[in-house]
Design an enzyme around this catalytic site. Structure first.
Site, PDB file in Angstrom:
ATOM      1  N   THR A 148       0.658  -1.156  -0.044  1.00  0.00           N
ATOM      2  CA  THR A 148       0.209   0.050  -0.297  1.00  0.00           C
ATOM      3  C   THR A 148       1.112   0.816   0.005  1.00  0.00           C
ATOM      4  OG1 THR A 148      -1.769   0.848   0.860  1.00  0.00           O
ATOM      5  CG2 THR A 148      -0.198   0.458   2.504  1.00  0.00           C
ATOM      6  N   ASP A 186      -8.465  -3.162  -0.891  1.00  0.00           N
ATOM      7  CA  ASP A 186      -9.297  -2.528  -1.741  1.00  0.00           C
ATOM      8  C   ASP A 186     -10.247  -2.133  -1.279  1.00  0.00           C
ATOM      9  OD1 ASP A 186      -8.466  -1.075  -3.765  1.00  0.00           O
ATOM     10  OD2 ASP A 186     -10.408  -1.627  -4.895  1.00  0.00           O
TER      11      ASP A 186
END
Ligand code: ITT
Length: 193
Positions: free
Chosen positions: A9, A70
Site C-alpha cells: 500500500t 482495496d
C-alpha cells in the site's frame, strides 16, 4: 506460521491501522522497508480485481509474500457510489476532504443515508492468492464529526455507535471496521495454515 508479511500500500493511514490490528504477532513490512517506491496500478472495476492487481504487482517484482487492500464506501441512495472509485471520487488529485464534500453535497436533503464500507484483502502466499472480505454497515451523517481516522471517516457512523469513525479511538474503529474484519479473517487463516 508466517511471521513477516509485506503490505502493498501507499496509504500510510492504512499501514498504521493494520499495524495496530496485527499487534506484536507479526512484523509488518511496508514498501519503504523493501525500498520500493512505485505507483501501484489499480485499474480494475471491482474491489476484488484491484486488490489482486495491487498484490500481484508487488509480488511479481520482489517475490515476497504480501497482501493488498482495496476499499470502497457504498452509499445506498447513490446506487453504490463512490464504491470502487472512492479514492478519486472528486477527481484526479483530490483530497479526502474534497471527496467528503462531494458526497455531502450529493446527499443534501436525502433521507436514506444507509451506507457500508467494504474491504477486500488479497493475500499472496507462495504464488497463490487468497481473498478475505470485511464489511461494516452504517449511515452517512449530515455533518463532519471527529478529527481521527482518514478518508470518509468524519461522515460515517457505524450501526450501534453514537459517533463517527473519525470521532472514536483507533482501537474501537479497528475492532469493528471493514478493514479490521478482513485483516482478522486473513490472520485466522494464516494461523491455521
Ligand atoms: P492503496 O491503494 O495504496 O492501498 P488507496 O488510498 O488508493 O491506497 P483504496 O483505493 O483502497 O486505497 O481506498 C479508496 C479510498 O477509500 C481511500 O483513498 C479513502 O478515501 C477511502 N477509504 C479507504 N479506507 C477507508 C477507511 O477505513 N475509512 C474511511 N475512508 C476510507
Amino acid at each position: 506460521m508466517m511471521k513477516e508479511i509485506l503490505f502493498a500500500t501507499n496509504n500510510q493511514h492504512k499501514l498504521r491501522e493494520v499495524r495496530e490490528i496485527l499487534g506484536a504477532d507479526y512484523r509488518l513490512l511496508s514498501l519503504n522497508d523493501v525500498q520500493l517506491d512505485v505507483e501501484i496500478p489499480e485499474t480494475q472495476d471491482t474491489l476484488e480485481g484491484n486488490a489482486a492487481q495491487k498484490a500481484w504487482f508487488i509480488y511479481d517484482r520482489i517475490g515476497i509474500n504480501c497482501f493488498a487492500d482495496d476499499t470502497g464506501l457504498e452509499i445506498e441512495a447513490l446506487e453504490g457510489r463512490p464504491g470502487v472509485y472512492s479514492a478519486r471520487y472528486a477527481g484526479e488529485g483530490c483530497s479526502f476532504d474534497d471527496n467528503v464534500q462531494k458526497i455531502l453535497t450529493e446527499m443534501t436533503g436525502l433521507n436514506n443515508r444507509r451506507a457500508c464500507f467494504r474491504t477486500v484483502v488479497c493475500l499472496i502466499v507462495d504464488g497463490k492468492e487468497y481473498l478475505f472480505e470485511g464489511r461494516v454497515d452504517g449511515v452517512i451523517t449530515t455533518e463532519r464529526e471527529g478529527a481521527g481516522g482518514f478518508g470518509y471517516d468524519p461522515v460515517f457512523r457505524p450501526d450501534g455507535q453514537h459517533q463517527t469513525f473519525a470521532a472514536m479511538p483507533p482501537y474501537l474503529k479497528n475492532g469493528i471496521s471493514h478493514r479490521g474484519r478482513a485483516i482478522t479473517k486473513m490472520v485466522n487463516w494464516l494461523k491455521q495454515k
